[in-house]
Design a protein around this motif. Structure first.
Motif, PDB file in Angstrom:
ATOM      1  N   LYS A   1      92.325  -4.498 -30.892  1.00 37.76           N
ATOM      2  CA  LYS A   1      91.138  -4.707 -31.736  1.00 37.76           C
ATOM      3  C   LYS A   1      91.547  -5.099 -33.159  1.00 37.76           C
ATOM      4  O   LYS A   1      91.003  -6.051 -33.723  1.00 37.76           O
ATOM      5  N   ASN A   2      92.502  -4.348 -33.722  1.00 38.09           N
ATOM      6  CA  ASN A   2      92.951  -4.656 -35.075  1.00 38.09           C
ATOM      7  C   ASN A   2      93.570  -6.042 -35.156  1.00 38.09           C
ATOM      8  O   ASN A   2      93.300  -6.795 -36.103  1.00 38.09           O
ATOM      9  N   HIS A   3      94.392  -6.369 -34.182  1.00 41.68           N
ATOM     10  CA  HIS A   3      95.076  -7.665 -34.216  1.00 41.68           C
ATOM     11  C   HIS A   3      94.064  -8.801 -34.069  1.00 41.68           C
ATOM     12  O   HIS A   3      94.203  -9.852 -34.700  1.00 41.68           O
ATOM     13  N   TRP A   4      93.057  -8.557 -33.248  1.00 42.54           N
ATOM     14  CA  TRP A   4      92.020  -9.580 -33.093  1.00 42.54           C
ATOM     15  C   TRP A   4      91.253  -9.756 -34.405  1.00 42.54           C
ATOM     16  O   TRP A   4      91.063 -10.864 -34.891  1.00 42.54           O
ATOM     17  N   ASN A   5      90.824  -8.641 -34.971  1.00 49.05           N
ATOM     18  CA  ASN A   5      89.968  -8.718 -36.157  1.00 49.05           C
ATOM     19  C   ASN A   5      90.699  -9.232 -37.396  1.00 49.05           C
ATOM     20  O   ASN A   5      90.096  -9.867 -38.254  1.00 49.05           O
ATOM     21  N   THR A   6      91.993  -8.917 -37.494  1.00 49.01           N
ATOM     22  CA  THR A   6      92.709  -9.300 -38.716  1.00 49.01           C
ATOM     23  C   THR A   6      93.446 -10.625 -38.591  1.00 49.01           C
ATOM     24  O   THR A   6      93.798 -11.223 -39.590  1.00 49.01           O
ATOM     25  N   TYR A   7      93.713 -11.044 -37.357  1.00 46.18           N
ATOM     26  CA  TYR A   7      94.524 -12.248 -37.219  1.00 46.18           C
ATOM     27  C   TYR A   7      93.943 -13.288 -36.260  1.00 46.18           C
ATOM     28  O   TYR A   7      93.657 -14.423 -36.649  1.00 46.18           O
ATOM     29  N   LEU A   8      93.750 -12.877 -35.006  1.00 47.97           N
ATOM     30  CA  LEU A   8      93.406 -13.862 -33.980  1.00 47.97           C
ATOM     31  C   LEU A   8      92.045 -14.515 -34.215  1.00 47.97           C
ATOM     32  O   LEU A   8      91.889 -15.721 -34.024  1.00 47.97           O
ATOM     33  N   SER A   9      91.064 -13.714 -34.619  1.00 49.01           N
ATOM     34  CA  SER A   9      89.732 -14.296 -34.812  1.00 49.01           C
ATOM     35  C   SER A   9      89.744 -15.312 -35.945  1.00 49.01           C
ATOM     36  O   SER A   9      89.037 -16.311 -35.905  1.00 49.01           O
ATOM     37  N   LYS A  10      90.584 -15.039 -36.957  1.00 49.88           N
ATOM     38  CA  LYS A  10      90.691 -15.998 -38.072  1.00 49.88           C
ATOM     39  C   LYS A  10      91.428 -17.254 -37.620  1.00 49.88           C
ATOM     40  O   LYS A  10      91.044 -18.369 -37.954  1.00 49.88           O
ATOM     41  N   LYS A  11      92.497 -17.019 -36.856  1.00 46.52           N
ATOM     42  CA  LYS A  11      93.283 -18.146 -36.349  1.00 46.52           C
ATOM     43  C   LYS A  11      92.402 -19.085 -35.508  1.00 46.52           C
ATOM     44  O   LYS A  11      92.531 -20.300 -35.564  1.00 46.52           O
ATOM     45  N   LEU A  12      91.497 -18.486 -34.751  1.00 51.36           N
ATOM     46  CA  LEU A  12      90.653 -19.281 -33.862  1.00 51.36           C
ATOM     47  C   LEU A  12      89.365 -19.728 -34.531  1.00 51.36           C
ATOM     48  O   LEU A  12      88.582 -20.465 -33.957  1.00 51.36           O
ATOM     49  N   GLY A  13      89.121 -19.203 -35.734  1.00 51.62           N
ATOM     50  CA  GLY A  13      87.916 -19.584 -36.462  1.00 51.62           C
ATOM     51  C   GLY A  13      86.646 -19.145 -35.789  1.00 51.62           C
ATOM     52  O   GLY A  13      85.660 -19.876 -35.721  1.00 51.62           O
ATOM     53  N   ILE A  14      86.662 -17.911 -35.289  1.00 53.46           N
ATOM     54  CA  ILE A  14      85.507 -17.405 -34.559  1.00 53.46           C
ATOM     55  C   ILE A  14      84.552 -16.693 -35.479  1.00 53.46           C
ATOM     56  O   ILE A  14      84.935 -15.828 -36.256  1.00 53.46           O
ATOM     57  N   LYS A  15      83.279 -17.059 -35.372  1.00 56.12           N
ATOM     58  CA  LYS A  15      82.222 -16.380 -36.113  1.00 56.12           C
ATOM     59  C   LYS A  15      81.530 -15.427 -35.165  1.00 56.12           C
ATOM     60  O   LYS A  15      81.363 -15.703 -33.979  1.00 56.12           O
TER      61      LYS A  15
ATOM     62  N   ILE B   1      93.732 -13.625 -26.120  1.00 57.54           N
ATOM     63  CA  ILE B   1      92.714 -14.655 -26.365  1.00 57.54           C
ATOM     64  C   ILE B   1      91.957 -14.988 -25.082  1.00 57.54           C
ATOM     65  O   ILE B   1      90.730 -15.061 -25.055  1.00 57.54           O
ATOM     66  N   ARG B   2      92.723 -15.159 -23.997  1.00 52.13           N
ATOM     67  CA  ARG B   2      92.066 -15.507 -22.736  1.00 52.13           C
ATOM     68  C   ARG B   2      91.207 -14.365 -22.218  1.00 52.13           C
ATOM     69  O   ARG B   2      90.093 -14.563 -21.730  1.00 52.13           O
ATOM     70  N   LEU B   3      91.719 -13.152 -22.352  1.00 49.02           N
ATOM     71  CA  LEU B   3      90.943 -11.998 -21.901  1.00 49.02           C
ATOM     72  C   LEU B   3      89.691 -11.813 -22.747  1.00 49.02           C
ATOM     73  O   LEU B   3      88.626 -11.471 -22.245  1.00 49.02           O
ATOM     74  N   HIS B   4      89.830 -12.054 -24.064  1.00 55.38           N
ATOM     75  CA  HIS B   4      88.666 -11.921 -24.932  1.00 55.38           C
ATOM     76  C   HIS B   4      87.622 -12.973 -24.610  1.00 55.38           C
ATOM     77  O   HIS B   4      86.418 -12.737 -24.707  1.00 55.38           O
ATOM     78  N   ASN B   5      88.079 -14.151 -24.232  1.00 57.94           N
ATOM     79  CA  ASN B   5      87.140 -15.189 -23.816  1.00 57.94           C
ATOM     80  C   ASN B   5      86.261 -14.706 -22.678  1.00 57.94           C
ATOM     81  O   ASN B   5      85.076 -15.037 -22.592  1.00 57.94           O
TER      82      ASN B   5
ATOM     83  N   PRO C   1     104.916   7.544 -25.385  1.00 56.37           N
ATOM     84  CA  PRO C   1     106.068   6.663 -25.169  1.00 56.37           C
ATOM     85  C   PRO C   1     105.683   5.304 -24.597  1.00 56.37           C
ATOM     86  O   PRO C   1     106.460   4.353 -24.679  1.00 56.37           O
ATOM     87  N   SER C   2     104.504   5.221 -24.020  1.00 59.04           N
ATOM     88  CA  SER C   2     104.098   3.942 -23.422  1.00 59.04           C
ATOM     89  C   SER C   2     103.565   2.954 -24.451  1.00 59.04           C
ATOM     90  O   SER C   2     103.312   1.797 -24.128  1.00 59.04           O
ATOM     91  N   VAL C   3     103.390   3.419 -25.694  1.00 60.24           N
ATOM     92  CA  VAL C   3     102.859   2.522 -26.735  1.00 60.24           C
ATOM     93  C   VAL C   3     103.967   1.644 -27.291  1.00 60.24           C
ATOM     94  O   VAL C   3     105.002   2.129 -27.733  1.00 60.24           O
ATOM     95  N   LYS C   4     103.735   0.360 -27.222  1.00 62.61           N
ATOM     96  CA  LYS C   4     104.690  -0.604 -27.766  1.00 62.61           C
ATOM     97  C   LYS C   4     104.368  -0.859 -29.246  1.00 62.61           C
ATOM     98  O   LYS C   4     103.218  -1.072 -29.602  1.00 62.61           O
ATOM     99  N   ARG C   5     105.363  -0.811 -30.084  1.00 65.85           N
ATOM    100  CA  ARG C   5     105.145  -1.082 -31.512  1.00 65.85           C
ATOM    101  C   ARG C   5     105.656  -2.482 -31.861  1.00 65.85           C
ATOM    102  O   ARG C   5     106.302  -3.124 -31.058  1.00 65.85           O
ATOM    103  N   GLY C   6     105.414  -2.862 -33.070  1.00 60.49           N
ATOM    104  CA  GLY C   6     105.948  -4.141 -33.522  1.00 60.49           C
ATOM    105  C   GLY C   6     104.961  -5.291 -33.339  1.00 60.49           C
ATOM    106  O   GLY C   6     103.842  -5.100 -32.863  1.00 60.49           O
ATOM    107  N   ASP C   7     105.400  -6.461 -33.754  1.00 66.54           N
ATOM    108  CA  ASP C   7     104.529  -7.636 -33.745  1.00 66.54           C
ATOM    109  C   ASP C   7     104.142  -8.034 -32.320  1.00 66.54           C
ATOM    110  O   ASP C   7     104.870  -7.806 -31.364  1.00 66.54           O
ATOM    111  N   PHE C   8     102.990  -8.664 -32.241  1.00 68.33           N
ATOM    112  CA  PHE C   8     102.552  -9.218 -30.959  1.00 68.33           C
ATOM    113  C   PHE C   8     103.318 -10.515 -30.680  1.00 68.33           C
ATOM    114  O   PHE C   8     103.507 -11.346 -31.576  1.00 68.33           O
ATOM    115  N   SER C   9     103.738 -10.676 -29.449  1.00 70.03           N
ATOM    116  CA  SER C   9     104.420 -11.914 -29.073  1.00 70.03           C
ATOM    117  C   SER C   9     103.380 -13.008 -28.815  1.00 70.03           C
ATOM    118  O   SER C   9     102.186 -12.726 -28.674  1.00 70.03           O
ATOM    119  N   GLU C  10     103.864 -14.241 -28.734  1.00 72.49           N
ATOM    120  CA  GLU C  10     102.948 -15.352 -28.432  1.00 72.49           C
ATOM    121  C   GLU C  10     102.287 -15.172 -27.072  1.00 72.49           C
ATOM    122  O   GLU C  10     101.109 -15.464 -26.887  1.00 72.49           O
TER     123      GLU C  10
END
Length: 229
Positions: free
Chosen positions: A105-119, A79-83, A63-72
């Motif tokens: 992890k999934n959201h980072w790999n499929t969206y955020l890393s691309k958005k930030l252009g991280i290699k 992003i800051r924590l990953h930094n 029950p503690s798992v939140k579903r749905g899109d990530f908010s801004e």
DNA sequence: AAATGGTTCAACCGCGGTTGC
DNA sequence: GGCAACCGCGGTTGAACCATT
């Protein structure tokens, strides 16, 4: 060990509604943990290994798992924590309420890393450390090759502790100068200033050095000399 | 409508650490 | 100390879905 080799005893693949119901019923009665017991309880009728049960509960049914899109806000936080932490998804997820390590992890790999252009690239950091005699007794000066280093970051996300092992890889003519390699996480990018501190410890000595990190700029404070990235 | 290619994300895998016997 | 069971982590996979041709 579980999970080795193929095992026809257990079902794999996507979970059905009925399997979810059985697992939720089990957790309701017996609580979390002891996941391997589920399949062994013939009454449960769930042909899933303990590992699969645990993952299903932790990542979806709890029950503690939140579903749905990530908010801004959530994305900014990730992003800051990953930094600061690199690919330590569990640590990151622990600071994003309701989100699991797998989700982050999934959201980072499929969206955020691309958005930030991280290699992806290895990010080793070299530090020249000059520990004065008051930190390192003269009798101890040459006997340590490794220090446990607890690094504590501080930024808007709060305080985050990480552990790193600093390996002494060189020393120059000065008997109080050492070169260390900090093997940071992959993908670490530092785009904001943040406060950080190192707590060195070894069997017989301890030293604490705090500084404001200014990425990409060499800096020095007290008896530390930063060599840059 | 069918084929193809790209994306997403739930689930799996292998490994290391911890615990209990 | 040795071993097995268990737990948790990060990397990877592949089925399902979506977009394009």
């Amino acid at each position: 060990m579980e999970g080795r080799h193929g095992n026809d005893e257990y079902k794999k693949g996507l979970w059905t509604v009925e399997e979810d119901r059985i697992l939720m019923e089990y957790v309701k009665v017996h609580g979390k943990g002891k996941w391997n017991r589920i399949a062994k309880m013939s009454a449960a009728g769930l042909k899933r290994c303990g590992k699969s049960c645990r993952l299903r509960w932790m990542n979806y049914l709890s029950p503690s798992v939140k579903r749905g899109d990530f908010s801004e806000d959530e994305e900014d936080l990730i992003i800051r924590l990953h930094n600061l932490l690199g690919n330590r998804w569990s640590l990151i997820a622990g600071r994003v309420p309701g989100r699991t390590d797998n989700q982050v992890k999934n959201h980072w790999n499929t969206y955020l890393s691309k958005k930030l252009g991280i290699k992806k690239e290895k990010n080793k950091v070299c530090v020249n450390a000059r520990l004065s005699s008051r930190d390192l007794g003269s009798e101890n000066r040459n006997i340590f090759s490794k220090f446990n280093c607890n690094e504590t970051f501080n930024d808007n996300a709060g305080e985050i502790a990480t552990e790193t092992v600093l390996t002494k890889c060189d020393s120059d003519d000065h008997d109080d100068a050492f070169k260390f390699i900090i093997d940071r996480q992959e993908d670490t990018i530092i785009d904001d200033n943040y406060a950080t501190s190192f707590q060195f410890s070894s069997d017989d000595l301890s030293s604490h050095i705090a500084y404001l990190m200014e990425p990409l700029d060499a800096f020095s404070l007290d008896h530390f000399v930063w060599d840059g990235l």
